[in-house]
Enzyme design. Sequence first.
Site, PDB file in Angstrom:
ATOM      1  CG  ASN A  49      -2.049  -1.003   1.096  1.00 53.04           C
ATOM      2  OD1 ASN A  49      -2.401  -1.418  -0.007  1.00 53.04           O
ATOM      3  ND2 ASN A  49      -2.600  -1.411   2.219  1.00 53.04           N
TER       4      ASN A  49
ATOM      5  CG  ASP B 274      -1.985   1.063 -10.430  1.00 51.22           C
ATOM      6  OD1 ASP B 274      -2.412   0.822  -9.285  1.00 51.22           O
ATOM      7  OD2 ASP B 274      -2.705   0.962 -11.442  1.00 51.22           O
TER       8      ASP B 274
ATOM      9  CG  ASP C 182       0.098  -1.919  -6.347  1.00 49.96           C
ATOM     10  OD1 ASP C 182      -0.031  -2.749  -7.268  1.00 49.96           O
ATOM     11  OD2 ASP C 182      -0.697  -0.962  -6.175  1.00 49.96           O
TER      12      ASP C 182
ATOM     13  NE  ARG D 194       0.814 -11.561  -7.742  1.00 49.82           N
ATOM     14  CZ  ARG D 194       0.239 -10.486  -8.269  1.00 49.82           C
ATOM     15  NH1 ARG D 194      -0.964 -10.108  -7.837  1.00 49.82           N
ATOM     16  NH2 ARG D 194       0.846  -9.778  -9.201  1.00 49.82           N
TER      17      ARG D 194
ATOM     18  CG  ASP E  12      -4.212  -1.027  -6.981  1.00 53.27           C
ATOM     19  OD1 ASP E  12      -4.932  -0.714  -7.954  1.00 53.27           O
ATOM     20  OD2 ASP E  12      -3.015  -1.297  -7.089  1.00 53.27           O
ATOM     21  CG  HIS E  13      -9.219  -1.510  -7.792  1.00 48.09           C
ATOM     22  ND1 HIS E  13      -8.441  -1.493  -8.937  1.00 48.09           N
ATOM     23  CD2 HIS E  13      -9.420  -2.820  -7.497  1.00 48.09           C
ATOM     24  CE1 HIS E  13      -8.194  -2.742  -9.313  1.00 48.09           C
ATOM     25  NE2 HIS E  13      -8.767  -3.560  -8.462  1.00 48.09           N
TER      26      HIS E  13
ATOM     27  CG  ASP F 255      -6.029   2.300  -9.899  1.00 48.82           C
ATOM     28  OD1 ASP F 255      -4.938   2.904  -9.822  1.00 48.82           O
ATOM     29  OD2 ASP F 255      -6.116   1.056  -9.946  1.00 48.82           O
TER      30      ASP F 255
END
Length: 398
Positions: A51, A100, A103, A108, A121-122, A125
Amino acid sequence: MLGLKYITREGLEALKDYKYTGIDLSILKILFLGRWWDFCANLLPEWLAPNLITFFGFCHLLSNFFLALYYCSSGTGCPQAPAWVYLFFGLNIFIYQTLDNIDGKQARKTGTSSPLGELFDHGCDSLFLMLTSVPFFLVFSPTNTECFVLISLGVWIFYLSHWVENYTGVLVLGRISNPTEVQLGMILLILSGIYPGPSWWNTTLKTALPSISSYFPELIQQTRMTRLLVWLIGILAVGTFIDNAREVYQDRKQKNKPFLQTYKTLVSYVLETILISIFALLPNGNGRWVDNGLVYVIVMHGLLTSMLCDQLLISRICKQEFHVINPILIIPAIGAFNVITGYFGFPLLNQTISLILLVALSFIIFSDFVLSVIQQLTTHLNIRCFKIPYNSEKKKNS
């Protein structure tokens, strides 16, 4: 914070079934960008929270927005900026795009994937168009109405991708309107501010591209390049909506569920667009806000649509109800009502005061929403937003 809770107890419990599924069909990713992202991801230390990477990228968009306002506080119709400004804009968007896309790889790699990561994230965005709009307009100098139409079309394209995901369970980034190609296209367009320059975009097709203009009808030949760009994006938006509707229809048909029920997640977005359009485009007694307060309108529009999109994401991830009529619509409704009464000569509030109050209210509620959701998710999942917990056992065994 205001003390509001945006995720129900049942929604938090549903997080145990969370699973993210996405498909990226970007051609440029396949050709070379995928390798670039892998290279960058391998350079990241394991202590760096995903993040935080997302937030670093978001800060580059913020710097673009405020630098553009420095050179053009009205949002459009300003003189050409120095060449380095356009280079700065383009580089920042490329850095944002790279961060973007790495991340998730970092999440993972460190085993820290979570619903918060997807929402964060979104969520960033969803503010991309608001923050990139003024730098974009600094290049093309579109009319104020064209500015409003462009950002409205852009946020609709973004929302529809998540509208499809809400029903199919898969976020598909297609080959045509893929964010990767769109962002790189925006970089190239912004760099055109250096050469041939913003003035080129305000000439007609016949003047700008005389060698190919003869292949088009006279009406198109005499149309400004900026207006043609608006038409092109409009066609893309309509095509995207038709394609998205087809995907959702096929998915509902396969699951033997009624397609018409999907309107529930579109009503609030449609109403927001209508109300903010009335607020921005209708004369209010002192002109139009799209002409006299374009940046305020962009910020208000961007925050409201971002919050609606984020709540759609929460509805899917937490399996909780998405309100057909979202309470946040009271903000553009008040603005639209005040403009309508002002149009007839008896506004409820002074128009300037109402604009400032509504934008401030949008920012306060949006900020409360973001902070509240982060607090709820970090508490329930026992994680931190910007820090990976120190694992002493892993350190001892390494």
